[in-house]
Design a protein around this motif. Sequence first.
Motif, PDB file in Angstrom:
ATOM      1  N   LYS A 154       0.830  -1.213   0.000  1.00 17.36           N
ATOM      2  CA  LYS A 154       0.000   0.000   0.000  1.00 17.36           C
ATOM      3  C   LYS A 154       0.864   1.264   0.000  1.00 17.36           C
ATOM      4  N   ARG A 155       2.173   1.093  -0.055  1.00 22.57           N
ATOM      5  CA  ARG A 155       3.075   2.239  -0.117  1.00 22.57           C
ATOM      6  C   ARG A 155       2.923   2.960  -1.456  1.00 22.57           C
ATOM      7  N   LYS A 156       3.332   4.212  -1.468  1.00 21.17           N
ATOM      8  CA  LYS A 156       3.108   5.090  -2.615  1.00 21.17           C
ATOM      9  C   LYS A 156       3.660   4.533  -3.918  1.00 21.17           C
ATOM     10  N   ASN A 157       4.835   3.902  -3.871  1.00 18.29           N
ATOM     11  CA  ASN A 157       5.451   3.445  -5.127  1.00 18.29           C
ATOM     12  C   ASN A 157       4.710   2.268  -5.763  1.00 18.29           C
ATOM     13  N   TYR A 158       3.757   1.665  -5.038  1.00 16.23           N
ATOM     14  CA  TYR A 158       2.982   0.567  -5.602  1.00 16.23           C
ATOM     15  C   TYR A 158       1.560   0.992  -5.980  1.00 16.23           C
ATOM     16  N   ALA A 202       8.181  -1.347  -9.771  1.00 19.50           N
ATOM     17  CA  ALA A 202       8.057  -0.495  -8.584  1.00 19.50           C
ATOM     18  C   ALA A 202       9.204  -0.699  -7.605  1.00 19.50           C
ATOM     19  N   GLY A 203      10.058  -1.693  -7.866  1.00 19.18           N
ATOM     20  CA  GLY A 203      11.243  -1.874  -7.037  1.00 19.18           C
ATOM     21  C   GLY A 203      11.155  -2.951  -5.987  1.00 19.18           C
ATOM     22  N   TYR A 204      10.146  -3.848  -6.069  1.00 24.40           N
ATOM     23  CA  TYR A 204      10.029  -4.881  -5.047  1.00 24.40           C
ATOM     24  C   TYR A 204      11.229  -5.828  -5.068  1.00 24.40           C
TER      25      TYR A 204
END
Length: 277
Positions: A142-146, A167-169
Amino acid sequence: MRKIVYLLLGLTVFTSCSAHKKTISSRQARHNNQNIKKANSASIAAYTPLTSVQYISRYRAIAVQEMNLYGIPASITLAQGLFESGSGNGELARIANNHFGIKCTPDWTGPSYYKDDDNRNDRFRAYDKPEDSFRDHSLFLKRKNYTKLFSLDITDYRGWARGLKKAGYATNPDYPSILIGIIEKYNLNQYDSPADIQNQVDRKPDSLFTKRDPDSAAAPKDTTMQAVPVNKSYTVKQGDTLYNISKRFGLTVDDLRTLNNLAGNNIKIGQVLVVAK
């Protein structure tokens, strides 16, 4: 007792992720990890190895519940859990109840577990029980980058897999194809279809496979890892570590060391490693 141990862990300098600006010593990491093992001693003692099908059966209800609460496809949650935790058999899952390889961020105030990954003594989140790891995974996404992921259809597991990497996961360039392969092998997208939660959960493990030879009584090969190359070797690329490579090919770090006569964890770009016994 478990809660008291975790409270003490949270108050100790070397267990709070937000308290670290510098890498801690290996001695501190070992001491911290021993405390985590004491806190989770009951679940560690009760651990039994799981196959991928058993993992799906055990955690599919939680994945569906998280989907209904947070909008993350159950197939994605299960595929990530299978891959990141090695079907629940990896060190982080067994000891720290961390099924998604989530590392500590500055806002994390809970206990942590230290393990070599991209860096020596990387700090991973530790949990009281697996269910907490699944819930934190939902909250983490739920963070902004996702944010853009949630504009995708709940059944678009391919879009989600690619979006997670973008998104960088994960740093692994093959991460999307790995997740998609797991989902399609075990037909995990059946849990994303519109239906009531009980119908989704009640689907049997025997229906998990999309393809099966009707003339064969043997179950399909149970693996969530990357297929072993024909020549049984892998060339080290930038960002690779023994831990990441071992997960990719279903080995332990000790297996990789033994197969390649390595004394330690140091590898270099371009080095060719044997990745099959």
